[in-house]
Design an enzyme around this catalytic site. Structure first.
Site, PDB file in Angstrom:
ATOM      1  N   HIS A   4       7.754 -11.368   5.293  1.00 43.72           N
ATOM      2  CA  HIS A   4       7.302 -11.042   3.947  1.00 43.72           C
ATOM      3  C   HIS A   4       8.490 -10.662   3.076  1.00 43.72           C
ATOM      4  CE1 HIS A   4       7.301  -7.177   6.073  1.00 43.72           C
ATOM      5  NE2 HIS A   4       7.403  -6.574   4.892  1.00 43.72           N
TER       6      HIS A   4
ATOM      7  N   ILE B 199       0.820  -1.223   0.000  1.00 46.64           N
ATOM      8  CA  ILE B 199       0.000   0.000   0.000  1.00 46.64           C
ATOM      9  C   ILE B 199       0.849   1.266   0.000  1.00 46.64           C
ATOM     10  CG2 ILE B 199      -2.033  -1.101   1.011  1.00 46.64           C
ATOM     11  CD1 ILE B 199      -1.330   0.330   3.658  1.00 46.64           C
TER      12      ILE B 199
END
Length: 193
Positions: free
Chosen positions: A132, A64
């Protein structure tokens, strides 16, 4: 004690929230791991999530706060803080999907140079305490940045994700990823995880 030695992570994990909002298809078919557009509604969660992959152990979605267009995150579905916490099946699955997702990002963005970055701990620039990997396209002309330290490890100036662009980008990535998986399935009659 140095403030960096303390745990400065948020109380709730946004990646766990995304993983929960986009459960995997239970068939374990490789093609079913790529959500259909109607199953990848970004508004299932706030802030919106633009999911590209949802498997039993891995979820991939657009960052994002992308460094460049197409910046994709590939995370374990289960909450694991550091890469050393990742278990065998998860590690194998991440290793399976990373090359497919990297090819997908390159094809969709038209950018063949990219970084794959994975940070462990706050001093290593890990902002979300959930394992991640970043797949970051590196276009020929990079955006102007005030602090060039980010070029290697992900720190520095970022722009918010344009949601209209993100919808199309995620749709295109899912389409291309389905094609990439289809090539594997055609070569392997099992086509399963």
């Amino acid at each position: 004690m140095n403030e960096l030695d303390q745990d400065h992570y948020p109380q709730s994990c946004p990646f766990c929230s995304i993983a929960s909002a986009y459960p995997p298809n239970t068939s374990r078919s490789l093609l079913d791991c790529v959500p259909k557009d109607e199953d990848a509604d970004p508004e299932r969660i706030q802030p919106n999530a633009f999911v590209v992959l949802s498997t039993p152990d891995v979820v991939a979605f657009l960052d994002i706060l992308p460094m460049t267009s197409g910046h994709l995150l590939v995370a374990t579905r289960a909450h694991r803080k550091l890469i050393g916490d990742v278990e065998g099946a998860e590690a194998r699955e991440i290793g399976f999907w990373l090359p497919l997702l990297a090819r997908t990002v390159a094809k969709v963005t038209g950018v063949v140079d990219y970084n794959i970055v994975q940070n462990n701990g706050v001093r290593a620039a890990q902002v979300v305490p959930h394992v991640h990997f970043h797949i970051i396209p590196r276009p020929e002309t990079m955006p102007e940045v005030k602090n060039k330290n980010w070029t290697m490890f992900g720190r520095g100036q970022r722009d918010g994700l344009d949601e209209e662009e993100a919808v199309k980008l995620a749709e295109d990535m899912r389409r291309v990823l389905r094609d990439e998986v289809g090539k594997l399935v055609d070569g392997d009659s099992k086509g399963r995880l």
